[in-house]
Design a protein around this motif. Structure first.
Motif, PDB file in Angstrom:
ATOM      1  N   SER A 122       1.535  -1.256 -10.046  1.00 12.36           N
ATOM      2  CA  SER A 122       0.809  -2.188  -9.188  1.00 12.36           C
ATOM      3  C   SER A 122      -0.408  -2.689  -9.941  1.00 12.36           C
ATOM      4  O   SER A 122      -0.887  -2.026 -10.876  1.00 12.36           O
ATOM      5  CB  SER A 122       0.378  -1.510  -7.880  1.00 12.36           C
ATOM      6  N   THR A 125      -4.614   0.156  -7.850  1.00 10.40           N
ATOM      7  CA  THR A 125      -4.346   1.479  -7.305  1.00 10.40           C
ATOM      8  C   THR A 125      -5.668   2.192  -7.064  1.00 10.40           C
ATOM      9  O   THR A 125      -6.698   1.850  -7.648  1.00 10.40           O
ATOM     10  CB  THR A 125      -3.490   2.329  -8.262  1.00 10.40           C
ATOM     11  N   VAL A 133      -2.458   5.688  -4.511  1.00  6.73           N
ATOM     12  CA  VAL A 133      -2.036   4.680  -3.548  1.00  6.73           C
ATOM     13  C   VAL A 133      -2.158   3.308  -4.195  1.00  6.73           C
ATOM     14  O   VAL A 133      -3.101   3.042  -4.948  1.00  6.73           O
ATOM     15  CB  VAL A 133      -2.901   4.736  -2.269  1.00  6.73           C
ATOM     16  N   THR A 135      -2.003  -1.040  -3.437  1.00  2.37           N
ATOM     17  CA  THR A 135      -2.155  -2.019  -2.361  1.00  2.37           C
ATOM     18  C   THR A 135      -1.023  -3.041  -2.444  1.00  2.37           C
ATOM     19  O   THR A 135      -0.798  -3.660  -3.477  1.00  2.37           O
ATOM     20  CB  THR A 135      -3.513  -2.734  -2.456  1.00  2.37           C
ATOM     21  N   GLY A 136      -0.335  -3.209  -1.313  1.00  2.00           N
ATOM     22  CA  GLY A 136       0.847  -4.065  -1.289  1.00  2.00           C
ATOM     23  C   GLY A 136       0.574  -5.507  -1.643  1.00  2.00           C
ATOM     24  O   GLY A 136       1.417  -6.176  -2.246  1.00  2.00           O
ATOM     25  N   VAL A 140       3.771  -4.023  -5.634  1.00  2.00           N
ATOM     26  CA  VAL A 140       4.173  -2.682  -6.069  1.00  2.00           C
ATOM     27  C   VAL A 140       5.626  -2.780  -6.508  1.00  2.00           C
ATOM     28  O   VAL A 140       6.464  -3.328  -5.781  1.00  2.00           O
ATOM     29  CB  VAL A 140       4.041  -1.622  -4.950  1.00  2.00           C
ATOM     30  N   HIS A 166       0.518   1.414   7.816  1.00  2.00           N
ATOM     31  CA  HIS A 166      -0.204   1.694   6.564  1.00  2.00           C
ATOM     32  C   HIS A 166       0.813   2.130   5.511  1.00  2.00           C
ATOM     33  O   HIS A 166       0.813   3.260   5.045  1.00  2.00           O
ATOM     34  CB  HIS A 166      -1.243   2.787   6.793  1.00  2.00           C
ATOM     35  N   ASP A 168       1.025   1.298   2.451  1.00  2.00           N
ATOM     36  CA  ASP A 168       0.419   1.653   1.166  1.00  2.00           C
ATOM     37  C   ASP A 168       0.244   3.169   1.063  1.00  2.00           C
ATOM     38  O   ASP A 168       0.536   3.774   0.027  1.00  2.00           O
ATOM     39  CB  ASP A 168      -0.948   0.989   1.006  1.00  2.00           C
ATOM     40  N   ARG A 211      -7.044   1.186   9.044  1.00  3.43           N
ATOM     41  CA  ARG A 211      -6.403   2.018   8.030  1.00  3.43           C
ATOM     42  C   ARG A 211      -7.119   3.343   7.810  1.00  3.43           C
ATOM     43  O   ARG A 211      -6.472   4.367   7.558  1.00  3.43           O
ATOM     44  CB  ARG A 211      -6.283   1.231   6.725  1.00  3.43           C
TER      45      ARG A 211
END
Length: 251
Positions: A122, A125, A133, A135-136, A140, A166, A168, A211
């Motif tokens: 991604s 992150t 994690v 973030t969309g 990703v 959520h 992500d 979130r």
């Protein structure tokens, strides 16, 4: 040649405004084999069905497949609704419906993914209590065999919970517990331009879906499923971060 699939979920208020996002992906330096536009019959968040715009049914977007998900998974529909439609090993990239992507967005993600099937990538992150994690909205990427078991994981951990809003977070945890490393790609320029308001999870009608609230409620429950070694590693990382923050260091 391994197919390249981009999956996008949308809501009723946005489905008619998707052209800029689709156009940016189809005009990029690397064009996907397929774009899956996924949504349920009825959107629980907006309490509305979908009116499919003419541009999605008149053949103008030959690479775009309109997919009706079997259920509403909230923002997680972009991956849980697309997995049943991917029958062979593929490179899958999840993206958002409210942005215009830079021309190199898909090309760089897929270049990295082709070199390393054991990781996901991604452009942004971070860590949440030690769990990596992504973030969309920054994209990703996945090598789809690494997602084996994701539907069973969702049925056990996400069904009828706010965690589905959520994705992500739970996707990061899913990859972590499978040993799939989530790696960050550097980008010299902005990955995307926001073209629609990004405010779904901050809607005042449902503040419990913020979130940070979802994280506090559900991440400890997920972490308890890990072995003691993994739990200890995450606890050590979280403690290390707290100490570093107090001392003014960024990690």
């Amino acid at each position: 040649m391994i197919p390249i699939v981009v999956s996008i979920a949308t809501v009723p208020s946005r489905i008619g405004k998707l052209q800029p996002t689709l156009d940016s992906l189809l005009a990029g330096d690397l064009v996907p084999t397929r774009i899956l536009l996924v949504h349920p019959e009825f959107c629980a968040w907006e309490q509305s069905g979908y009116v499919v715009p003419d541009f999605l049914v008149n053949g103008a977007y030959a690479r775009v497949e309109h997919v009706i998900a079997s259920r509403d998974w909230g923002s997680s529909t972009k991956i849980l609704g697309s997995i049943p439609r991917i029958q062979e090993p593929s490179y899958l990239v999840i993206a958002d419906d409210d942005v215009i992507y830079s021309p190199w967005f898909l090309k760089n993600l897929i270049a990295a993914q082709r070199k390393n099937h054991g990781s996901s990538f991604s452009y942004h992150t971070y860590r949440e209590h030690g769990v990596p994690v992504a973030t969309g909205c920054d994209g990703v990427s996945f090598y789809t065999p690494n997602l084996d078991g994701i539907e069973e994981f969702a049925a056990k951990n996400i069904t009828d919970t706010k965690l589905m809003y959520h994705d992500d977070l739970w996707l990061g945890f899913f990859l972590y517990q499978k040993g799939v490393r989530l790696r960050r790609l550097r980008s010299p320029e902005p990955v995307y331009t926001q073209v629609l308001p990004n405010n779904i999870l901050s809607a005042p009608k449902e503040p419990v879906s913020a979130r940070h609230v979802i994280t506090e409620q559900h991440l400890p429950r997920l972490i308890q499923q890990l072995g003691w070694v993994s739990r200890a590693q995450l606890s050590f990382w979280a403690l290390h971060k707290r100490v570093a923050n107090k001392l003014g260091f960024a990690i």
